[in-house]
Design an enzyme around this catalytic site. Structure first.
Site, PDB file in Angstrom:
ATOM      1  CD  GLU A 118     -30.437 -14.486 -18.346  1.00  0.00           C
ATOM      2  OE1 GLU A 118     -29.683 -14.517 -19.137  1.00  0.00           O
ATOM      3  OE2 GLU A 118     -31.210 -15.320 -18.157  1.00  0.00           O
ATOM      4  CG  ASP A 119     -26.450 -10.663 -17.880  1.00  0.00           C
ATOM      5  OD1 ASP A 119     -26.361 -11.657 -17.321  1.00  0.00           O
ATOM      6  OD2 ASP A 119     -25.640 -10.175 -18.746  1.00  0.00           O
TER       7      ASP A 119
ATOM      8  CG  ASP B   7     -22.323  -5.120 -22.785  1.00  0.00           C
ATOM      9  OD1 ASP B   7     -22.393  -5.996 -23.651  1.00  0.00           O
ATOM     10  OD2 ASP B   7     -21.314  -4.645 -22.561  1.00  0.00           O
TER      11      ASP B   7
ATOM     12  NE  ARG C 297     -23.828  -5.707 -18.994  1.00  0.00           N
ATOM     13  CZ  ARG C 297     -24.490  -7.040 -19.083  1.00  0.00           C
ATOM     14  NH1 ARG C 297     -24.080  -8.181 -19.228  1.00  0.00           N
ATOM     15  NH2 ARG C 297     -26.022  -6.759 -19.228  1.00  0.00           N
TER      16      ARG C 297
ATOM     17  CG  HIS D 100     -23.240 -15.321 -18.023  1.00  0.00           C
ATOM     18  ND1 HIS D 100     -23.816 -14.505 -18.880  1.00  0.00           N
ATOM     19  CD2 HIS D 100     -22.895 -14.625 -17.081  1.00  0.00           C
ATOM     20  CE1 HIS D 100     -23.848 -13.401 -18.689  1.00  0.00           C
ATOM     21  NE2 HIS D 100     -22.845 -13.295 -17.526  1.00  0.00           N
TER      22      HIS D 100
ATOM     23  CB  CYS E   6     -28.579 -12.498 -22.168  1.00  0.00           C
ATOM     24  SG  CYS E   6     -28.282 -13.309 -23.270  1.00  0.00           S
TER      25      CYS E   6
ATOM     26  NE  ARG F  21     -18.275 -10.433 -17.212  1.00  0.00           N
ATOM     27  CZ  ARG F  21     -19.086  -9.896 -18.505  1.00  0.00           C
ATOM     28  NH1 ARG F  21     -20.327  -9.779 -18.293  1.00  0.00           N
ATOM     29  NH2 ARG F  21     -18.531  -9.836 -19.412  1.00  0.00           N
TER      30      ARG F  21
HETATM   31  C1  CIR Z   1     -21.415  -9.226 -21.467  1.00  0.00           C
HETATM   32  O1  CIR Z   1     -20.393  -9.594 -21.787  1.00  0.00           O
HETATM   33  O2  CIR Z   1     -21.711  -8.884 -20.450  1.00  0.00           O
HETATM   34  C2  CIR Z   1     -22.506  -9.182 -22.689  1.00  0.00           C
HETATM   35  N1  CIR Z   1     -21.591  -8.616 -23.872  1.00  0.00           N
HETATM   36  C3  CIR Z   1     -23.155 -10.389 -22.925  1.00  0.00           C
HETATM   37  C4  CIR Z   1     -23.975 -10.696 -21.815  1.00  0.00           C
HETATM   38  C5  CIR Z   1     -24.884 -11.897 -22.142  1.00  0.00           C
HETATM   39  N2  CIR Z   1     -25.709 -12.071 -21.147  1.00  0.00           N
HETATM   40  C6  CIR Z   1     -26.223 -13.060 -20.763  1.00  0.00           C
HETATM   41  O3  CIR Z   1     -25.961 -14.107 -21.437  1.00  0.00           O
HETATM   42  N3  CIR Z   1     -27.096 -13.385 -19.911  1.00  0.00           N
END
Ligand code: CIR
Length: 255
Positions: free
Chosen positions: A68-69, A63, A88, A163, A250, A133
């Site tokens: 962004e996360d 991922d 992650r 999110h 993201c 999350r």
């Molecule tokens: C996840 O589930 O963490 C990733 N497959 C997708 C994350 C998307 N991130 C975001 O919208 N900030």
């Protein structure tokens, strides 16, 4: 209008097809196409006036393109997060190393978890989505770090979506783009709200700065609304990122 000069992205992992996804659709990701779409994303951000930097991808972290996360950048400081999905967590190391060269960083520790996708940053506020999350301790850490930088930090419950920013994004000049029927607009403080219809919810997540708005391809009502609000729009296809529950914001950190 929001002025952005530098954007940080991260390439799609060689194991992107193992990315987390709600309906298991990441298994059908076409990696070559994902990389083409990612290149188009970076090129567009350049056309919007930013210098674009790319942290190398990691085969260890499927991922990792969803950078962004991993950090929250506002008020001249970066908070390195602890992403809520255990798989992650390790993504933040390379992101931290990159950001440390550019600005002061602070790290989230202990039991706090937070995905940057849960943080709607405006000029005055940071709204933190409490989601699967992001937990309350994560919200408190954002409050501690960014209140000192002059932001009002408020929490918003996120129930149906991954999110907070799956349903909204910041357009600049005190304006938030929001999908109708999702977050109650009164929760978004003193901001002007531009709504888009529920069937275009995916496009509520757009990247807007320097007078441009980048939206996913195929959302005509959102496009029209952004044009009415003074933006020049760009559209790109995000099909492969969508398979992993990803959208446009993201894929980058705005500095
Ligand atoms: C996840 O589930 O963490 C990733 N497959 C997708 C994350 C998307 N991130 C975001 O919208 N900030």
């Amino acid at each position: 209008m929001k002025k952005i000069t530098r954007v940080i992205t991260r390439g799609a992992s060689d194991r992107f097809s193992k990315a987390l996804s709600h309906h298991g659709s990441s298994a059908t990701i076409d990696l070559a196409l994902a990389r083409l779409q990612h290149n188009a994303y970076m090129k567009t951000l350049e056309r919007m006036g930013a210098v674009v930097e790319c942290v190398p991808s990691s085969a260890e972290y499927p991922d990792c393109c969803f950078i962004e996360d991993c950090a929250l950048v506002a008020g001249g400081v970066a908070l390195i997060t602890q992403p809520g999905a255990p798989s992650r967590r390790g993504e933040t190391t390379a992101v931290k190393e990159h950001l440390q060269r550019l600005l002061p960083t602070v790290e989230m520790l202990g039991s706090a978890t937070l995905d940057g996708g849960d943080c709607l940053i405006t000029d005055t506020h940071i709204f933190v989505g409490l989601s699967k999350r992001t937990n309350y301790e994560g919200y408190l850490k954002v409050k501690e770090v960014f209140r000192a930088k002059g932001f009002e930090v408020l929490s918003v419950e996120v129930e149906e979506h991954l999110h907070l920013k799956c349903v909204c994004s910041y357009l600049g000049d005190g304006t938030v783009l929001l999908a109708e029927g999702t977050v109650n607009p009164t929760r978004l403080g003193p901001h002007k709200i531009v709504t888009i219809p529920p069937e275009e919810t995916y496009a509520a997540n757009c990247v807007a700065f320097n007078g441009y708005a980048l939206i996913p391809h195929g959302f005509p009502k959102t496009k029209e609304s952004l044009i009415q609000n003074g933006f020049n729009t760009f559209e790109i296809d995000t099909s492969e990122f969508k398979k992993a529950d990803g959208s446009l914001t993201c894929l980058s950190l705005l500095l």
